[in-house]
Design a protein around this motif. Structure first.
Motif, PDB file in Angstrom:
ATOM      1  N   GLU A 128      61.190  53.932  24.152  1.00  0.00           N
ATOM      2  CA  GLU A 128      61.369  55.369  24.356  1.00  0.00           C
ATOM      3  C   GLU A 128      60.389  56.152  23.483  1.00  0.00           C
ATOM      4  OE1 GLU A 128      65.439  55.938  23.386  1.00  0.00           O
ATOM      5  OE2 GLU A 128      65.085  56.005  21.223  1.00  0.00           O
ATOM      6  N   PRO A 129      60.182  57.420  23.811  1.00  0.00           N
ATOM      7  CA  PRO A 129      59.189  58.228  23.096  1.00  0.00           C
ATOM      8  C   PRO A 129      59.413  58.321  21.592  1.00  0.00           C
ATOM      9  CG  PRO A 129      59.823  59.306  25.130  1.00  0.00           C
ATOM     10  CD  PRO A 129      60.745  58.146  24.974  1.00  0.00           C
ATOM     11  N   ALA A 130      60.665  58.382  21.146  1.00  0.00           N
ATOM     12  CA  ALA A 130      60.927  58.523  19.710  1.00  0.00           C
ATOM     13  C   ALA A 130      60.397  57.328  18.931  1.00  0.00           C
ATOM     14  CB  ALA A 130      62.430  58.686  19.469  1.00  0.00           C
ATOM     15  N   GLU A 131      60.499  56.143  19.500  1.00  0.00           N
ATOM     16  CA  GLU A 131      59.975  54.943  18.830  1.00  0.00           C
ATOM     17  C   GLU A 131      58.461  55.014  18.736  1.00  0.00           C
ATOM     18  OE1 GLU A 131      63.378  51.632  20.030  1.00  0.00           O
ATOM     19  OE2 GLU A 131      61.644  51.919  21.351  1.00  0.00           O
ATOM     20  N   ALA A 132      57.818  55.459  19.804  1.00  0.00           N
ATOM     21  CA  ALA A 132      56.362  55.607  19.779  1.00  0.00           C
ATOM     22  C   ALA A 132      55.938  56.622  18.727  1.00  0.00           C
ATOM     23  CB  ALA A 132      55.866  56.030  21.159  1.00  0.00           C
ATOM     24  N   GLU A 133      56.625  57.743  18.679  1.00  0.00           N
ATOM     25  CA  GLU A 133      56.288  58.795  17.712  1.00  0.00           C
ATOM     26  C   GLU A 133      56.435  58.276  16.283  1.00  0.00           C
ATOM     27  OE1 GLU A 133      57.573  63.438  16.726  1.00  0.00           O
ATOM     28  OE2 GLU A 133      58.582  62.301  18.309  1.00  0.00           O
ATOM     29  N   TRP A 134      57.492  57.510  16.025  1.00  0.00           N
ATOM     30  CA  TRP A 134      57.703  56.958  14.684  1.00  0.00           C
ATOM     31  C   TRP A 134      56.574  56.009  14.303  1.00  0.00           C
ATOM     32  CZ3 TRP A 134      58.437  51.913  12.922  1.00  0.00           C
ATOM     33  CH2 TRP A 134      58.842  51.791  11.593  1.00  0.00           C
ATOM     34  N   PHE A 135      56.187  55.130  15.228  1.00  0.00           N
ATOM     35  CA  PHE A 135      55.128  54.167  14.920  1.00  0.00           C
ATOM     36  C   PHE A 135      53.797  54.870  14.676  1.00  0.00           C
ATOM     37  CE2 PHE A 135      51.584  51.517  16.416  1.00  0.00           C
ATOM     38  CZ  PHE A 135      51.659  50.506  15.457  1.00  0.00           C
ATOM     39  N   VAL A 136      53.463  55.799  15.520  1.00  0.00           N
ATOM     40  CA  VAL A 136      52.193  56.523  15.360  1.00  0.00           C
ATOM     41  C   VAL A 136      52.141  57.215  13.998  1.00  0.00           C
ATOM     42  CG1 VAL A 136      50.803  58.446  16.217  1.00  0.00           C
ATOM     43  CG2 VAL A 136      51.797  56.800  17.830  1.00  0.00           C
ATOM     44  N   GLU A 149      55.864  60.719  28.604  1.00  0.00           N
ATOM     45  CA  GLU A 149      56.416  61.237  27.351  1.00  0.00           C
ATOM     46  C   GLU A 149      55.927  60.438  26.149  1.00  0.00           C
ATOM     47  OE1 GLU A 149      58.873  62.566  30.723  1.00  0.00           O
ATOM     48  OE2 GLU A 149      58.061  60.633  30.114  1.00  0.00           O
ATOM     49  N   ILE A 150      55.780  59.124  26.311  1.00  0.00           N
ATOM     50  CA  ILE A 150      55.298  58.276  25.225  1.00  0.00           C
ATOM     51  C   ILE A 150      53.873  58.666  24.826  1.00  0.00           C
ATOM     52  CG2 ILE A 150      54.497  55.906  24.761  1.00  0.00           C
ATOM     53  CD1 ILE A 150      57.075  54.937  26.164  1.00  0.00           C
ATOM     54  N   LEU A 151      53.052  59.031  25.822  1.00  0.00           N
ATOM     55  CA  LEU A 151      51.650  59.360  25.552  1.00  0.00           C
ATOM     56  C   LEU A 151      51.461  60.739  24.925  1.00  0.00           C
ATOM     57  CD1 LEU A 151      49.867  57.745  28.625  1.00  0.00           C
ATOM     58  CD2 LEU A 151      49.610  57.114  26.213  1.00  0.00           C
ATOM     59  N   VAL A 152      52.537  61.454  24.729  1.00  0.00           N
ATOM     60  CA  VAL A 152      52.421  62.694  23.963  1.00  0.00           C
ATOM     61  C   VAL A 152      51.993  62.375  22.536  1.00  0.00           C
ATOM     62  CG1 VAL A 152      53.724  64.625  22.986  1.00  0.00           C
ATOM     63  CG2 VAL A 152      54.090  63.939  25.380  1.00  0.00           C
TER      64      VAL A 152
END
Length: 563
Positions: free
Chosen positions: A398-406, A432-435
């Motif tokens: 999900e997007p929140a996991e991507a945002e945390w990793f980035v 949403e992940i690519l945001v």
């Protein structure tokens, strides 16, 4: 395709299905692996316990030494696998279990058998990664039992002519040191696309068919055509079919030397990259024409360690890889571990279904210090090199996991951070992940597993785990469409990229880079160069509209032949 003894065809042509590994078809006569030794008698030993204890210790030590000798001969990925097996044979708790059996009056052979039985049961229920190691454990057990009884170890038959090796399953010790002047192809009843047989067959360029249940009825001397590109083993193949397979094999072999940047016939660039598992793989990837590395698996740093490697240890290894790659791109996947790849220093507890448990990004969020050190090591290793370093997180859903990793990557000084699309939720939420993420990379092995609800390690379900499945292709299409809208890169680093015709479909779906085993690069490069981008788009549309994987493959192959 090698020549083999002529065998009179006394039965009609019969097709046996499985999961094909490789592109080149081979024809040959069957030679079956000998069955493993039967379970030793449970009768009490007639020898003193000290004698049986010494016999058991010597047997396990001999097996470990033999595996290390084989590792030295094999090198590369195979050496790592065999070294891991040797460590299993020397495991302290295993030796203690054998000791208990001897004390109870068992023979050395029976004590070894019973000790391994406990470990086997534990591994079989411990999740995808360790369940796949059950065959490894069985191989060590069988070799140790044979050694304790003074019998020759189980192994590959030695014949004076080329042959197709058929077995229920193959252990790393068997596949790693095969004489490729004699063994022209492998066929196993069990196993899946991520089994050691499959992995080592890819790395050594041996055509293979795994999860081929019908192979159980093959007998020594049968003539078979192993056609991995079409996922079939043909018993008593017609001469015309053998001739066609030889011609296709010659074309594939001829294309293996293709070099240069990947592109379609009309010049649309498609980066062709390599999947590697450590620094020893870099030279081979570059020699095969890789334009960079699309997947650097970093688990080799962790899986055999009792403690997490230090930042300095990691930095030295990463720097070695980056230096050898020069100014090319490398995509580093951070530690992909968890319940199905348990680590002593990353406890996650017992889970009823580890494949759906605390793994990948979930495990790293639970232990952020592991990720912090790894990202710091990667950033330090990049400093002073000309390599373009990207990092990506596994099992993002999900997007929140991507945002945390980035955010973690940027804090470490790494500017380009992305995620793997391996679960359907991530494919559906790519926009949403690519945001936050700079790119996405499709792990089609796991994506197929989760989309089709089929365990990658079960040979009985191998026919379902087909990246040609329209459901998987539609998920890829959704993800690729989102990446195009965002103007961000999308690649594939699953083994589906190694199938030349499927590679064309992936490009037609919108994928911009393909990363694969180095041995597949030449054929994929040559095949892409035969078709325009519009033709790839047409093939992708046909595949997405099909009703099954088999239908998708068939309609695309027919269209490709017409173009």
């Amino acid at each position: 395709m090698s020549e083999s003894p002529t065998v009179e065809r006394a039965r009609p042509e019969t097709e046996l299905s499985g999961v094909g590994i490789g592109l080149v078809a081979e024809v040959g006569v069957v030679a079956r692996m000998a069955d493993p030794p039967p379970p030793p008698s449970a009768a009490a030993s007639q020898e003193p316990a000290d004698v049986e204890r010494k016999r058991a210790r010597q047997a396990l030590a001999a097996v470990a030494a033999d595996l290390r000798d084989r590792a030295a001969q094999a090198g590369g990925d195979a050496a790592d696998v065999l070294e891991a097996q040797a460590l299993m044979a020397e495991d302290f708790s295993l030796a203690a279990a054998v000791e208990e059996g001897v004390k109870a009056g068992r023979t050395a052979a029976r004590a070894i058998y019973e000790a391994f039985a406990g470990y086997r049961e534990a591994l079989a229920g411990a999740g995808e990664y360790l369940a796949a190691r059950v065959a490894d454990l069985d191989d060590i057990r069988n070799r140790a039992i044979a050694a304790s009884l003074g019998l020759p170890p189980p192994g590959v038959p030695e014949l004076p002519h080329p042959y197709v090796l058929v077995a229920t399953d193959l252990a790393p010790a068997d596949t790693a040191t095969l004489d490729l002047s004699k063994v022209v192809a492998l066929v196993t009843v069990e196993g899946g696309p991520t089994s050691h047989t499959a992995i080592l067959a890819r790395s050594r360029g041996i055509p293979a068919m795994v999860g081929c249940a019908g192979a159980a009825r093959l007998r020594d001397g049968d003539e078979v055509l192993v056609d991995p590109a079409h996922h079939v083993v043909v018993l008593n193949p017609e001469p015309a079919r053998v001739g066609a397979a030889r011609a296709a094999a010659a074309a594939v072999v001829g294309s293996a030397g293709a070099v240069g940047a990947g592109a379609t016939a009309d010049g649309k660039a498609v980066a062709l990259l390599a999947n590697i598992g450590g620094p020893d793989d870099v030279a081979g990837a570059l020699a095969a024409g890789a334009e960079g590395v699309g997947l650097l698996r970093t688990e080799f740093l962790y899986l055999d360690a009792e403690h997490a490697p230090s930042v300095e240890e990691q930095e030295g290894i990463y720097r070695r890889i980056f230096t050898e790659l020069g100014d090319r791109r490398v995509v580093v996947r951070v530690l992909d571990a968890g319940a199905d790849k348990p680590l002593a220093f990353l406890p996650v507890g017992k889970e009823p279904n580890p494949a759906l448990g605390l793994r990948g990004i979930r495990a790293l969020r639970a232990h952020p210090d592991i990720l912090r050190d790894q990202l710091a090591a990667i950033a330090r290793a990049q400093s002073g090199t000309s390599t373009t370093v990207w990092v990506m997180a596994p099992m993002v859903g999900e997007p929140a996991e991507a945002e945390w990793f980035v955010a973690q990557a940027r804090r470490a000084g790494l500017a380009t951070a992305g995620v793997m699309i391996e679960v359907p939720s991530a494919a559906l939420l790519t926009e949403e992940i690519l945001v936050s993420a700079a790119f996405v990379s499709l792990g089609t092995n796991d994506l197929a597993q989760y989309a089709l609800a089929a365990d990658r390690q079960l040979g009985t379900l191998a026919h379902l785990l087909d990246p040609w499945h329209p459901a998987v292709l539609r998920l890829i299409g959704i993800s690729a469409g989102a990446a195009a809208s965002a103007g961000k890169p999308i690649g594939v680093c699953g083994e589906s990229a190694a199938d030349p015709l499927l590679a064309c479909v992936l490009v037609g779906l919108g994928v911009g880079s393909l990363s694969m085993a180095p041995t597949a690069l030449g054929a994929v490069r040559a095949t892409l160069g035969r078709y325009t981008y519009d033709e790839c788009v047409r093939m992708a549309g046909l595949a997405r509209s099909a009703g099954s994987a088999a239908q998708a493959r068939a309609v695309v192959r027919e269209a490709a032949d017409e173009l």
